[in-house]
Structure formats: C-alpha cells, structure tokens
Design an enzyme around this catalytic site. Structure first.
Site, mmCIF file in Angstrom:
data_model
loop_
_atom_site.group_PDB
_atom_site.id
_atom_site.type_symbol
_atom_site.label_atom_id
_atom_site.label_comp_id
_atom_site.label_asym_id
_atom_site.label_seq_id
_atom_site.Cartn_x
_atom_site.Cartn_y
_atom_site.Cartn_z
ATOM 1 N N CYS A 10 0.753 -1.102 0.083
ATOM 2 C CA CYS A 10 -0.128 0.077 0.000
ATOM 3 C C CYS A 10 0.708 1.297 -0.066
ATOM 4 O O CYS A 10 2.026 1.348 -0.163
ATOM 5 C CB CYS A 10 -1.075 -0.062 1.417
ATOM 6 S SG CYS A 10 -0.238 0.053 2.928
ATOM 7 N N ASN A 13 2.615 1.543 4.374
ATOM 8 C CA ASN A 13 2.645 0.220 5.062
ATOM 9 C C ASN A 13 2.328 0.380 6.633
ATOM 10 O O ASN A 13 3.010 -0.310 7.405
ATOM 11 C CB ASN A 13 4.171 -0.243 4.735
ATOM 12 C CG ASN A 13 4.329 -1.528 5.085
ATOM 13 O OD1 ASN A 13 5.748 -1.978 5.625
ATOM 14 N ND2 ASN A 13 3.497 -2.634 4.956
ATOM 15 N N CYS A 15 -1.360 0.597 7.241
ATOM 16 C CA CYS A 15 -2.820 0.194 7.333
ATOM 17 C C CYS A 15 -2.999 -1.157 6.702
ATOM 18 O O CYS A 15 -3.146 -2.099 7.145
ATOM 19 C CB CYS A 15 -3.872 1.376 6.883
ATOM 20 S SG CYS A 15 -3.853 2.702 7.970
ATOM 21 N N ARG A 16 -3.308 -0.978 5.470
ATOM 22 C CA ARG A 16 -3.723 -1.828 4.350
ATOM 23 C C ARG A 16 -2.798 -3.019 4.273
ATOM 24 O O ARG A 16 -3.028 -4.129 4.384
ATOM 25 C CB ARG A 16 -4.364 -1.472 3.060
ATOM 26 C CG ARG A 16 -5.288 -0.314 3.079
ATOM 27 C CD ARG A 16 -5.642 0.248 1.826
ATOM 28 N NE ARG A 16 -4.431 1.094 1.504
ATOM 29 C CZ ARG A 16 -4.263 1.715 0.463
ATOM 30 N NH1 ARG A 16 -5.035 1.786 -0.507
ATOM 31 N NH2 ARG A 16 -3.243 2.833 0.424
ATOM 32 N N SER A 17 -1.700 -2.662 3.803
ATOM 33 C CA SER A 17 -0.759 -3.928 3.505
ATOM 34 C C SER A 17 -0.268 -4.606 4.653
ATOM 35 O O SER A 17 -0.187 -5.776 4.892
ATOM 36 C CB SER A 17 0.782 -3.319 2.813
ATOM 37 O OG SER A 17 1.372 -2.511 3.563
ATOM 38 N N ASP A 127 -8.126 3.247 1.542
ATOM 39 C CA ASP A 127 -7.335 3.747 2.515
ATOM 40 C C ASP A 127 -8.388 4.066 3.716
ATOM 41 O O ASP A 127 -8.901 4.907 3.489
ATOM 42 C CB ASP A 127 -6.503 4.653 2.108
ATOM 43 C CG ASP A 127 -5.149 5.024 3.093
ATOM 44 O OD1 ASP A 127 -5.398 4.574 4.329
ATOM 45 O OD2 ASP A 127 -4.285 5.687 2.731
#
Length: 164
Positions: A10, A13, A15-17, A127
């Site tokens: 993301c 690095n 939140c999402r990934s 996000d």
C-alpha cells in the site's frame, strides 16, 4: 520446497498492507500451510519506515485474533520485484507506482490484491487512514475475502496442497 513469496503493498505500510500480511499469515497458519509461504508487506513511500502499523488497524485486527504489533513499515525496494512471486497492490495509485518501477521481466508478478475477490466488484482496497473505525472493519472484510480467494487460487493451481 521453495516457498511462495508474497508481498502486500500500500502507500505507507501502516494500514492496508500490514493488515493483509497479518490476515493472510493467520489464514495460512490456520490451514497449517506455513511451510509453503514467505509473507511480507511494504509501502511505495517511505513515510512510515520502521514504524508499527496504525493503532486503529492493530485494534481492528486484534478483534479478529490477528496480531499486527510485531510488524514494522518498510518501503518497496527494486529487489522485491525479483525476490517475490506475487506483489499485490491495494489500489490504482500503488499499482501504477509498482508497475512503473518494475523491470519488464517481472511485471506479471504485480497484480491487484482484490482481483482475488471478484465477488466484491471492486479493485481497490480503500485507505482507512482518514476514516472512522468502520473503515478499518471494511478493509478487514475485503482483505479476508481476497486472502481466501488468493489461497484458493494457489490451491487450485496445484502450487500448494488443498486443505479440504
């Protein structure tokens, strides 16, 4: 046996990934498939290198028995395109950055993570950084579905054993 190397990507690095890394790691562990995988996450930007995942991401994941506290942010490096078998982008912006940075011979490794959850009819994991708590829950739901689809795809391809 050579491990299947998966990198979730993301922007920063945090939140999402890392959430995807944690969710997929737990899924793999729950199916007793750890021997088949090397799993990591990174960001296309260096905003949060060395930092732990966003506390809201950690709290939402922990509600689902996924511990992200040991993860630390890092930025994608050129060697990742050679080293990883799958480089899975969370959205259009990061996909574009990855494809533009990727050497031609490795471009087939770069894909959208949500392509493994076609039932969602979406290609981008939003996000949640500037959203409320619901955004983190929604991201977890999407990532869980894509993780299950990704694992199923690998099992159906014969790259790993089927678990049932």
């Amino acid at each position: 046996m050579e491990k299947i190397k998966v990198l979730f990507v993301c922007l920063g690095n945090i939140c999402r990934s890392p959430t995807a890394e944690g969710v997929f790691t737990k899924l793999v562990k729950d199916h007793d498939l750890e021997a088949y995988f090397s799993i990591d996450s990174a960001g296309t930007h260096a905003y949060h290198v060395g930092k732990e995942p966003d506390l809201r991401s950690q709290a939402a994941a922990l509600e689902r028995d996924i511990d992200l506290s040991g993860l630390r942010g890092r930025q994608v490096i050129n060697g990742d395109f050679e080293d990883f078998d799958f480089v899975l982008a969370m959205d259009d912006e990061n996909y574009s950055i990855l494809i533009n940075a990727c050497p031609e011979q490795y471009k087939t490794k770069v894909n959208y993570f949500l392509d493994y959850a076609p039932q969602l009819n979406e290609r981008q994991v939003p996000d949640p950084y500037y959203g409320g708590q619901y955004g983190f829950e929604r991201v977890l739901d999407m990532i869980e579905q894509a993780s299950a689809g990704f694992l199923k795809t690998l099992q159906e391809s014969g790259r790993i054993k089927s678990t049932g």
